[in-house]
Design a protein around this motif. Structure first.
Motif, PDB file in Angstrom:
ATOM      1  N   ASN A 206      -4.704   5.606   6.347  1.00 58.27           N
ATOM      2  CA  ASN A 206      -5.158   6.793   7.069  1.00 58.27           C
ATOM      3  C   ASN A 206      -6.406   7.311   6.358  1.00 58.27           C
ATOM      4  N   PHE A 207      -6.994   8.399   6.838  1.00 56.06           N
ATOM      5  CA  PHE A 207      -8.277   8.798   6.260  1.00 56.06           C
ATOM      6  C   PHE A 207      -8.117   9.333   4.841  1.00 56.06           C
ATOM      7  N   ARG A 208      -6.897   9.691   4.448  1.00 60.36           N
ATOM      8  CA  ARG A 208      -6.673  10.138   3.078  1.00 60.36           C
ATOM      9  C   ARG A 208      -6.415   8.959   2.145  1.00 60.36           C
ATOM     10  N   ARG A 209      -5.678   7.959   2.632  1.00 64.07           N
ATOM     11  CA  ARG A 209      -5.328   6.784   1.823  1.00 64.07           C
ATOM     12  C   ARG A 209      -5.821   5.546   2.569  1.00 64.07           C
ATOM     13  N   PRO A 210      -7.070   5.124   2.318  1.00 62.78           N
ATOM     14  CA  PRO A 210      -7.696   4.087   3.143  1.00 62.78           C
ATOM     15  C   PRO A 210      -7.336   2.651   2.777  1.00 62.78           C
ATOM     16  N   LYS A 211      -6.450   2.471   1.802  1.00 64.02           N
ATOM     17  CA  LYS A 211      -6.028   1.112   1.458  1.00 64.02           C
ATOM     18  C   LYS A 211      -4.540   0.958   1.748  1.00 64.02           C
ATOM     19  N   PRO A 212      -4.142  -0.162   2.354  1.00 61.31           N
ATOM     20  CA  PRO A 212      -2.717  -0.358   2.665  1.00 61.31           C
ATOM     21  C   PRO A 212      -1.894  -0.557   1.402  1.00 61.31           C
ATOM     22  N   LEU A 213      -0.608  -0.315   1.533  1.00 63.07           N
ATOM     23  CA  LEU A 213       0.319  -0.498   0.413  1.00 63.07           C
ATOM     24  C   LEU A 213       1.614  -1.089   0.947  1.00 63.07           C
ATOM     25  N   THR A 214       2.142  -2.077   0.241  1.00 69.68           N
ATOM     26  CA  THR A 214       3.395  -2.704   0.639  1.00 69.68           C
ATOM     27  C   THR A 214       4.566  -2.087  -0.124  1.00 69.68           C
ATOM     28  N   VAL A 215       5.620  -1.787   0.608  1.00 71.95           N
ATOM     29  CA  VAL A 215       6.882  -1.345   0.004  1.00 71.95           C
ATOM     30  C   VAL A 215       7.851  -2.509   0.102  1.00 71.95           C
ATOM     31  N   PHE A 216       8.325  -2.962  -1.028  1.00 72.87           N
ATOM     32  CA  PHE A 216       9.338  -4.015  -1.084  1.00 72.87           C
ATOM     33  C   PHE A 216      10.704  -3.358  -1.309  1.00 72.87           C
ATOM     34  N   PHE A 217      11.742  -3.958  -0.736  1.00 75.33           N
ATOM     35  CA  PHE A 217      13.062  -3.379  -0.961  1.00 75.33           C
ATOM     36  C   PHE A 217      14.146  -4.456  -0.994  1.00 75.33           C
ATOM     37  N   LYS A 218      15.181  -4.136  -1.717  1.00 74.13           N
ATOM     38  CA  LYS A 218      16.354  -4.996  -1.854  1.00 74.13           C
ATOM     39  C   LYS A 218      17.566  -4.196  -1.402  1.00 74.13           C
ATOM     40  N   VAL A 219      18.421  -4.813  -0.603  1.00 72.68           N
ATOM     41  CA  VAL A 219      19.613  -4.147  -0.080  1.00 72.68           C
ATOM     42  C   VAL A 219      20.847  -4.874  -0.579  1.00 72.68           C
ATOM     43  N   LYS A 220      21.813  -4.119  -1.080  1.00 70.52           N
ATOM     44  CA  LYS A 220      23.095  -4.691  -1.489  1.00 70.52           C
ATOM     45  C   LYS A 220      24.212  -3.873  -0.853  1.00 70.52           C
ATOM     46  N   THR A 221      25.221  -4.561  -0.339  1.00 71.59           N
ATOM     47  CA  THR A 221      26.347  -3.888   0.307  1.00 71.59           C
ATOM     48  C   THR A 221      27.644  -4.288  -0.376  1.00 71.59           C
ATOM     49  N   ASN A 222      28.660  -3.439  -0.257  1.00 76.88           N
ATOM     50  CA  ASN A 222      29.969  -3.769  -0.843  1.00 76.88           C
ATOM     51  C   ASN A 222      30.869  -4.471   0.154  1.00 76.88           C
ATOM     52  N   GLU A 223      30.408  -4.579   1.395  1.00 76.15           N
ATOM     53  CA  GLU A 223      31.129  -5.299   2.433  1.00 76.15           C
ATOM     54  C   GLU A 223      30.222  -6.408   2.963  1.00 76.15           C
ATOM     55  N   PRO A 224      30.815  -7.532   3.378  1.00 73.35           N
ATOM     56  CA  PRO A 224      29.977  -8.660   3.817  1.00 73.35           C
ATOM     57  C   PRO A 224      29.210  -8.362   5.106  1.00 73.35           C
ATOM     58  N   VAL A 225      27.949  -8.774   5.134  1.00 75.90           N
ATOM     59  CA  VAL A 225      27.117  -8.654   6.332  1.00 75.90           C
ATOM     60  C   VAL A 225      27.339  -9.912   7.165  1.00 75.90           C
ATOM     61  N   SER A 226      27.830  -9.720   8.389  1.00 71.33           N
ATOM     62  CA  SER A 226      28.155 -10.888   9.209  1.00 71.33           C
ATOM     63  C   SER A 226      26.912 -11.510   9.841  1.00 71.33           C
ATOM     64  N   SER A 227      25.933 -10.663  10.200  1.00 67.86           N
ATOM     65  CA  SER A 227      24.727 -11.208  10.827  1.00 67.86           C
ATOM     66  C   SER A 227      23.603 -10.191  10.766  1.00 67.86           C
ATOM     67  N   VAL A 228      22.378 -10.690  10.933  1.00 69.83           N
ATOM     68  CA  VAL A 228      21.197  -9.841  11.021  1.00 69.83           C
ATOM     69  C   VAL A 228      20.515 -10.145  12.346  1.00 69.83           C
ATOM     70  N   GLU A 229      20.256  -9.119  13.121  1.00 70.86           N
ATOM     71  CA  GLU A 229      19.692  -9.279  14.458  1.00 70.86           C
ATOM     72  C   GLU A 229      18.350  -8.567  14.515  1.00 70.86           C
ATOM     73  N   ARG A 230      17.328  -9.221  15.031  1.00 73.20           N
ATOM     74  CA  ARG A 230      15.999  -8.622  15.167  1.00 73.20           C
ATOM     75  C   ARG A 230      15.653  -8.430  16.626  1.00 73.20           C
ATOM     76  N   ASP A 231      15.054  -7.278  16.932  1.00 71.29           N
ATOM     77  CA  ASP A 231      14.574  -6.999  18.278  1.00 71.29           C
ATOM     78  C   ASP A 231      13.070  -7.191  18.326  1.00 71.29           C
ATOM     79  N   ASN A 232      12.614  -8.111  19.137  1.00 74.35           N
ATOM     80  CA  ASN A 232      11.189  -8.442  19.175  1.00 74.35           C
ATOM     81  C   ASN A 232      10.341  -7.295  19.716  1.00 74.35           C
ATOM     82  N   ALA A 233      10.892  -6.496  20.601  1.00 77.76           N
ATOM     83  CA  ALA A 233      10.115  -5.422  21.216  1.00 77.76           C
ATOM     84  C   ALA A 233       9.793  -4.312  20.222  1.00 77.76           C
ATOM     85  N   THR A 234      10.762  -3.943  19.404  1.00 76.80           N
ATOM     86  CA  THR A 234      10.563  -2.821  18.483  1.00 76.80           C
ATOM     87  C   THR A 234      10.290  -3.270  17.050  1.00 76.80           C
ATOM     88  N   GLY A 235      10.662  -4.514  16.734  1.00 76.69           N
ATOM     89  CA  GLY A 235      10.561  -4.970  15.353  1.00 76.69           C
ATOM     90  C   GLY A 235      11.674  -4.435  14.471  1.00 76.69           C
TER      91      GLY A 235
END
Length: 770
Positions: A206-235
């Motif tokens: 934006n005009f205040r911060r003119p250089k992009p920045l990447t946020v990396f993240f790691k997710v951990k859960t105490n219950e098993p994740v059965s699947s990950v679903e992506r929606d192409n329209a919204t991302g």
């Protein structure tokens, strides 16, 4: 009474009822545990006038993660958690100066919503089911009947979701969205194993911060994740859980350098799955810092408001470095991962920070941090110097690893000089001086107006050096925000004076004389015929048809009447220009009498300053340029008027607990909170603690007893105690002062006197003494 006023009163009444209910809910939880000082904080203060980085609940002091519900996401102002909006749009982990990111939302999946959930997932909630204390936030999502609880460590968000028993459970990751001050783009999420995921997103420019920045993240859960679903329209992404317990725990560690460092942040800070322990740890951390100042007397509301102000003073600016010392460096042509210097134990010597401007910090965090939290002040100085080592300049408001050039001048100079004069920073003083001096010379930051990234013209420094003032309008054109020459002249003169004090300390006599001469430039924009600061054009002609009450008429976020008093380094010199101290006192007192009618602020929020009536107020405690003014009377030899007006400002403007009001203006990351604390303690530093002795002016505290526990790594004393005998709302005047049983006649104490420890006894009275 106008209809708008009736509506406002009704809204406040509703707010107060809800406050009571929320407080009762909080008490139910807190009463099961040992009461702590952090429970005194009222997090909902001023949340009707929210801002993306203003509200913080499930966070640690200065934490990289600032996790809380977002009820408004389309913009910085009014963004984040806004009390009057009853819909949760996600729980995001980054609420920072020009930064946002990693928004998640627990949901339940049904036949009715499985095709629409990716873009239709918001949920209503009620404040009646909400519990907020520093480090913890809980609410019920009505749409899904999910109770969401949030807490954190400095770099890890910790979520606890209690789902309906037979519901199909999922968490939506909204990674490609407008979120507060910027767009989140290029969001990705992938499953690493049944209990771990990783992802990233880009904070667009934006005009205040003119250089992009990447946020990396790691997710951990105490219950098993059965699947990950992506929606192409919204991302957007959904992570699904099958056959889980009703409660799901989720950790989200973030980093601005890599997924590996995000994971390491979790492994370093949150190795267990005990949610309640993390909440308790957070409460203890907050209570420990808040407990550096203990107050006795006043009402319970006074005390709660005081600790809420102190809480704000400790939560605005956020760290951007990882637990191992890696940090994002965006100061060069190419992004790089920097590494902070390490101690012998392998831990970073300090944290690296994001920060809104230090504009106005000379009257706020300079004073408060320097006295009560010197370790924080030291870290911030080292962080500012790290920016200098990387990019060749000390910033005035860095975001995403690079300066935003927010506001104007060299506002970090008083902050750093104050830290040195107080003995907080003792090493590499020559290197620091060279770095600071660069900002005051051609090629430095004084050449840049607000958000001026690619040129060095808007600051008008060449005119300031040639003519002794910055012209208004700037003849070169428009190159940035806040090209308001009279204000720029006043700022530069004060900042030059602070740099001169450091030059003198380091025996740079020629520099001292040079910058002291520049420090007199404020006189060049004072029109003795009318008694106000007044803009000049490049030919040296006063601005025609000048109205000192017209807002931003050559002055930054203020009017000429307010900014006339912006000479913190030479109040007596300013008084001479006005015809002497008595005339100066009379003038300023009249301004306070007029300002009292509007409760000393330009409305109840920053955006109200432009209101035709509010903007004409002669003193505005809702923004930085004139929030020192009640303490000017002490310097002018009328401490009784400082005592009277400061107590009145606190009473009328900064006393209540309500979502509808609080700071009545621009709470820039702890500046207004710090100001409130100092006014209520009765301690102030007119020149920002930048003189040799770092002198404090003594004012009228609102409490009967104040005990400040001093950090003995920095200071020889154990405690500094203020006792105000016979103190009450009527006895606002100081009849007698004794420090360590010796009379104090000039209403001043040096920083060293205070930090050596002792007892300041103030005999209060309802009679003026001057």
């Amino acid at each position: 009474m106008e209809l708008s006023q009736i509506n406002k009163i009704g809204r406040i009444a509703i707010s107060l009822t809800l406050i009571f209910l929320v407080s009762c809910n909080a008490q139910k939880t807190v009463s099961l545990k040992k009461k702590q000082l952090s429970d005194m904080v009222y997090p909902l203060l001023d949340t009707e006038n929210s801002r993306w980085f203003f509200f913080s609940s499930a966070s640690r002091p200065f934490g990289m993660v600032n996790l809380n519900p977002d009820t408004e996401i389309n913009g910085d102002w009014g963004g984040g958690y806004k009390y009057t909006t009853d819909t949760v749009k996600g729980f995001s982990h980054v609420h920072e100066w020009q930064m946002s990111g990693v928004s998640v939302m627990p949901v339940t999946i049904s036949e009715e919503n499985k095709k629409t959930i990716f873009k239709n997932f918001y949920s209503k909630f009620s404040h009646k089911t909400e519990i907020i204390t520093p480090g913890y936030h809980s609410l019920k999502l009505d749409r899904y009947q999910i109770t969401a609880e949030l807490t954190s460590t400095p770099r890890v968000g910790f979520h606890k979701y209690t789902f309906p028993a037979k519901a199909q459970k999922a968490v939506l990751f909204n990674l490609n969205t407008v979120l507060g001050p910027c767009d989140n783009t290029n969001g990705t999420l992938e499953k690493n194993n049944d209990f771990e995921l990783s992802g990233s997103l880009v904070l667009s420019t934006n005009f205040r911060r003119p250089k992009p920045l990447t946020v990396f993240f790691k997710v951990k859960t105490n219950e098993p994740v059965s699947s990950v679903e992506r929606d192409n329209a919204t991302g957007n992404y959904l992570i699904h859980f099958d056959k889980t317990k009703e409660q799901v725990l989720m950790k989200v560690g973030i980093s601005y350098t890599s997924i590996e460092n995000a994971n390491n942040n979790i492994e370093t800070e949150l190795t267990h799955w005990d949610f309640n322990k993390t909440v308790e740890d957070s409460r203890k951390v907050w209570s420990s810092l808040l407990g550096r100042i203990k107050v006795e007397g006043g009402t319970e509301t006074d005390q709660r408001r005081f600790y809420t102000d102190l809480w704000h003073a400790l939560q605005g600016r956020k760290m951007i470095s990882d637990a191992n010392g890696s940090y994002p460096d965006n100061t060069g042509d190419k992004f790089r991962v920097g590494h902070l210097p390490l101690n012998t134990d392998g831990k970073p010597k300090f944290n690296h920070y994001n920060s809104d401007a230090f504009w106005g910090a000379q009257w706020t965090i300079n004073n408060l941090w320097g006295l009560v939290y010197p370790e924080i002040m030291e870290e911030f100085v080292y962080s500012l110097m790290q920016y200098y080592k990387d990019g060749g300049i000390i910033p005035r408001g860095p975001s995403g690893g690079n300066d935003t050039y927010v506001m104007t001048g060299a506002s970090a100079t008083p902050f750093i000089v104050s830290a040195i004069q107080k003995g907080i920073v003792k090493e590499n003083l020559e290197e620091i001086y060279i770095a600071l001096k660069k900002n005051h010379m051609p090629g430095g930051i004084m050449e840049k107006a607000g958000y001026e990234h690619n040129t060095n013209i808007g600051g008008g420094l060449k005119y300031y050096l040639e003519k002794g003032y910055v012209p208004y309008p700037l003849p070169d054109g428009n190159f940035g925000s806040h090209e308001d020459g009279a204000s720029q002249t006043l700022e530069y003169a004060y900042q030059d004076w602070t740099l001169a004090q450091l030059a003198k300390k380091l025996n740079h006599e020629d520099d001292y004389q040079y910058f002291m001469k520049r420090a007199e430039n404020y006189k060049n924009v004072f029109d003795a015929k009318i008694g106000w600061m007044r803009p000049k054009n490049v030919e040296g002609k006063w601005r025609e048809n000048y109205d000192p009450y017209q807002y931003e008429n050559g002055f930054i976020e203020s009017n000429g009447a307010q900014s006339t008093w912006f000479v913190p380094h030479d109040i007596l010199g300013l008084a001479d220009l006005m015809g002497g101290k008595e005339k100066a006192v009379e003038k300023l007192n009249a301004q306070f009498e007029a300002a009292k009618k509007l409760k000393y602020t330009s409305g109840t929020s920053h955006d109200a300053e432009l209101h035709p009536e509010f903007s004409r107020i002669p003193v505005n405690f809702g923004n930085q340029p004139s929030m020192q003014t009640s303490n000017i009377f002490t310097v002018l030899g009328r401490p009784d008027l400082t005592q009277y007006w400061t107590r009145n400002v606190v009473k009328e403007t900064f006393s209540g607990l309500s979502p509808a009001t609080g700071y009545n203006g621009d709470e820039d990351q702890g500046l207004m909170g710090s100001l409130n604390v100092l006014l209520k303690l009765g301690l102030f530093q007119m020149n920002g603690g930048t003189d040799k002795d770092a002198v404090y002016e003594i004012g009228s505290p609102i409490f009967n007893k104040i005990t400040i526990t001093l950090n003995q790594k920095y200071y020889s004393g154990k405690t500094f105690v203020i006792k105000a005998t016979a103190n009450n709302p009527e006895n606002v005047y100081i009849k007698d002062i004794k420090f360590n049983q010796k009379e104090v006649s000039n209403f001043e104490l040096s920083h060293q006197n205070i930090t050596n420890g002792g007892e300041l006894i103030l005999q209060m009275s309802d009679q003026q003494k001057h």
